[in-house]
Design an enzyme around this catalytic site. Structure first.
Site, PDB file in Angstrom:
ATOM      1  CB  SER A  32      -0.877  -0.041   1.255  1.00 14.49           C
ATOM      2  OG  SER A  32      -1.914   0.906   1.174  1.00 14.49           O
ATOM      3  CD  GLU A  33      -0.019   3.868  -3.970  1.00 13.00           C
ATOM      4  OE1 GLU A  33      -0.278   2.659  -3.798  1.00 13.00           O
ATOM      5  OE2 GLU A  33      -0.497   4.546  -4.894  1.00 13.00           O
TER       6      GLU A  33
END
Lengths: 214, 221, 221, 214
Positions: free
Chosen positions: B50-51
């Site tokens: 999840s950036e």
């Protein structure tokens, strides 16, 4: 050195026209009390460095709605329609920076680097006006540091010396912004005594922090 | 040709889920790509990135069990699986840009036969910004585009993108409700065709020239 | 002129300790600079930086109380004070290079009137390597050289360094057992002279030209 | 995926002539068992990337004494007289890199950057053969990434998925080396079950780690 101040005292350091870096990702990990205090005080012409402009009712998105900002340097504005609208009406300048490049540019400022070479943006409009440097046959863009006058951080746990621990997904840009501003103000979710955060677990060392508010 | 909107999405995301391998580190873009997580085959261990700053993204929390400090990159409440790790944005993009991400799955406005991708703005209309997309497309080992084949009857698979690019020549695979296309040195190669779909329908819906694999298969979805 | 080796060191490190201000973040080099820590004035709060990865370096541990995971940059057993923080080498040099270090105190083989410093090698003889010194001297806001004025009767304060440089034009202040010199645009300015020392002795022991401050003081040590 | 192997199994991946990055600072935070196993197996012609060459009887210093290395890329060799001696006798190639530059070069490799601009080394012999780039009137050296075939790390606490926690001053180069090698082997001081390290406290995420030994 007592770094603990009231929000009112902390706000005395924030002036119209300043460049302000704010932690958070779509508002998560953003110091909402400090953001609100800036609105309340009516600070104007801010250049905002942040991952995004969040939502109209959350995080730095509220600054856009309240027209506290003249320019934003962010990777994303899609969740705040007000940003796009003000941009189209030329009320607000928007500099879009790829998220990984933004992280590296802020880090470079904090780390005293003159810039970094990234492959991101090659072959896109991001190339414009930037120096291209070839290393071992591959093109990179030279991306320059971005530094702020003030950084506003949210710390999950902060000790009275200014050491910060960020819980879960609240780290995001907070730890980077901490290194890249002349003055660093952290809003503590929980303020603890010196020594209560294990020195191995500190995520932003106290020396970066100038002011702590609750 | 598949007409039902939900069935189209299902075909696309199921096929992409089958592309993932045990141990893969994967970033799923906002929107349709997110749904890939629901179809990951049993017995393979995928780490979702999840950036906004973690690896080990889990399913959505039950109502009332949200943790304000855990959201995905679209700011939706999220969870983490055992063995997850949180980090700052610099480490998040070290993973992305440094070649530590096996697969990224993204939507597209346009993609072309050279593997160019456009998915971050329509000049004068919509400028959401690139977020992490430019880094993801440049950095991931494998770039998979997940999208419907056409938009308002127009092909989204072009000879040459007309919108501003997200990245040049980085797309590896395009999966639509009509088939699977690989980006090769010689252009696009159709390797799989969707059920209920004819080759003529795919070709008609594709502006770019399509080479057809000698070993053309039906998508298993 | 001070002759006793220990007294020389004491004069140098005491004077440097008096230079530190409340809240300063300070890196003390291996050897004599380390001793500065013993003379930090009461009531001022200094954070000592250890370039192997922490801020808040404390005094040496008592015998038997060593922690194998806490050493200083010279690999000697160390302790941390309350409020310390450990980090990796990238953060350690972010602090150093990014302008977050107020003062660095280092030894020197040679220093010259332009503020050039040589302290990391003697070609053909001794090449310990620069370690963190090049970054420290470039990055710290204030660079203080702590050394004896001469070595084997030869001046270490030169018109121009002859040894390979650690950094060019970065030294701010030189403290020896004979006095305190500031590096200015116009060369070296002697601002303080050591007790028991004459101006003639300082000038004779200094190869570089010395300007003498109109306000020359005796070092308080 | 079971990443846990015996030291013998892990050593099968290490070959003569490889470039090996090793964590540790003067031996503190160095995986001594892995270092010893390399000696025992008689691996030759290693190019070593490390902060320093430690001491003759500690850390990678033992590799110098046992002549496992043909080249070292380090910031400091002063604590190991054997390194200087072999260098003078031209048995060993020594590339000295300023410590902060070394950290950034390793990090750049791990982060997919083409290089970084640092002020460190300007006006010194470090400039030689390097591109100088001027940004806003100030000169910087372009320093290029350094990548390894294998990284050998020491983790204070490692979970069975490969997440690593480094205690106190053992972090140093370990977390950087973890990102910049094709194959990453960690020697666990303490091996724990998955989930025992708080996800917020992980210092090297599991995805960087290929092999865990005890």
């Amino acid at each position: 050195m007592n770094k603990i101040k009231t929000i009112e005292e902390a706000l005395e350091y924030i002036k119209d026209g300043m460049t302000i870096a704010v932690g958070g990702f779509l508002g998560v990990g953003t110091p909402e009390k400090l953001v609100d205090a800036v609105i309340q005080k009516g600070i104007k012409d801010i250049t905002l460095i942040c991952n995004d402009t969040a939502f109209p009712d959350k995080g730095v998105g509220k600054w856009v709605v309240n027209k506290n900002v003249k320019k934003v340097i962010v990777s994303h504005i899609g969740t705040n329609p007000e940003t796009g609208q003000q941009m189209n009406e030329k009320e607000l300048e928007v500099e879009l920076v790829p998220q990984g490049t933004l992280a590296e540019r802020v880090r470079a400022a904090g780390a005293g680097l003159g810039g970094i070479l990234t492959p991101t943006g090659i072959g896109t409009v991001i190339e414009e006006k930037k120096q291209k440097i070839n290393v071992d046959g591959k093109d990179y863009l030279l991306e320059l540091p971005i530094k702020a006058d003030v950084a506003l951080l949210k710390g999950s746990i902060v000790d009275k010396k200014g050491n910060i621990y960020y819980n879960k997904a609240t780290k995001n840009f907070n730890s980077l912004m901490a290194t890249a501003a002349e003055l660093v103000i952290v809003e503590a979710e929980k303020l603890v005594e010196i020594g209560e955060i294990d020195p191995s677990d500190v995520m932003t060392p106290s020396i970066f922090v100038d002011i702590i508010v609750e | 040709m598949i007409q039902d909107k939900n069935r189209k999405r299902e075909v696309i995301v199921k096929r992409i889920a089958n592309e993932l391998k045990d141990g893969d580190v994967v970033n799923l873009g906002i929107g349709m790509p997110t749904l890939v997580a629901n179809y990951i085959p049993e017995g393979i261990d995928i780490m979702l990135h999840s950036e906004n700053g973690f690896i080990g993204l889990g399913p959505s929390p039950k109502p009332g069990e949200e943790d304000k400090d855990i959201v995905n990159a679209g700011a939706q409440p999220a969870t983490h699986i055992p063995g997850a790790a949180y980090f700052d944005s610099s480490m998040s993009f070290t993973i992305i840009r440094g070649g530590h991400l096996d697969v990224t799955v993204l939507g597209a406005l346009q993609v072309d036969q050279h593997g160019n991708l456009a998915n971050w703005m329509i000049p004068g209309k919509m400028v959401p910004g690139m977020g992490g997309a430019m880094d993801l497309v440049v950095g991931a080992k494998k770039v998979i585009v997940a999208m419907e084949h056409t938009a308002k009857g127009e092909s989204k698979i072009l000879e040459k993108c007309t919108l501003p690019l997200t990245a040049a020549r980085e797309v590896d695979m395009i999966v639509t409700e009509m088939g699977v296309m690989l980006v090769t040195q010689d252009g696009l190669l159709l390797t799989e065709i969707a059920p209920e779909t004819t080759l003529e329908e795919v070709i008609a819906a594709t502006e770019a020239e399509l080479k057809i694999s000698e070993d053309l298969k039906v998508m298993e979805v």
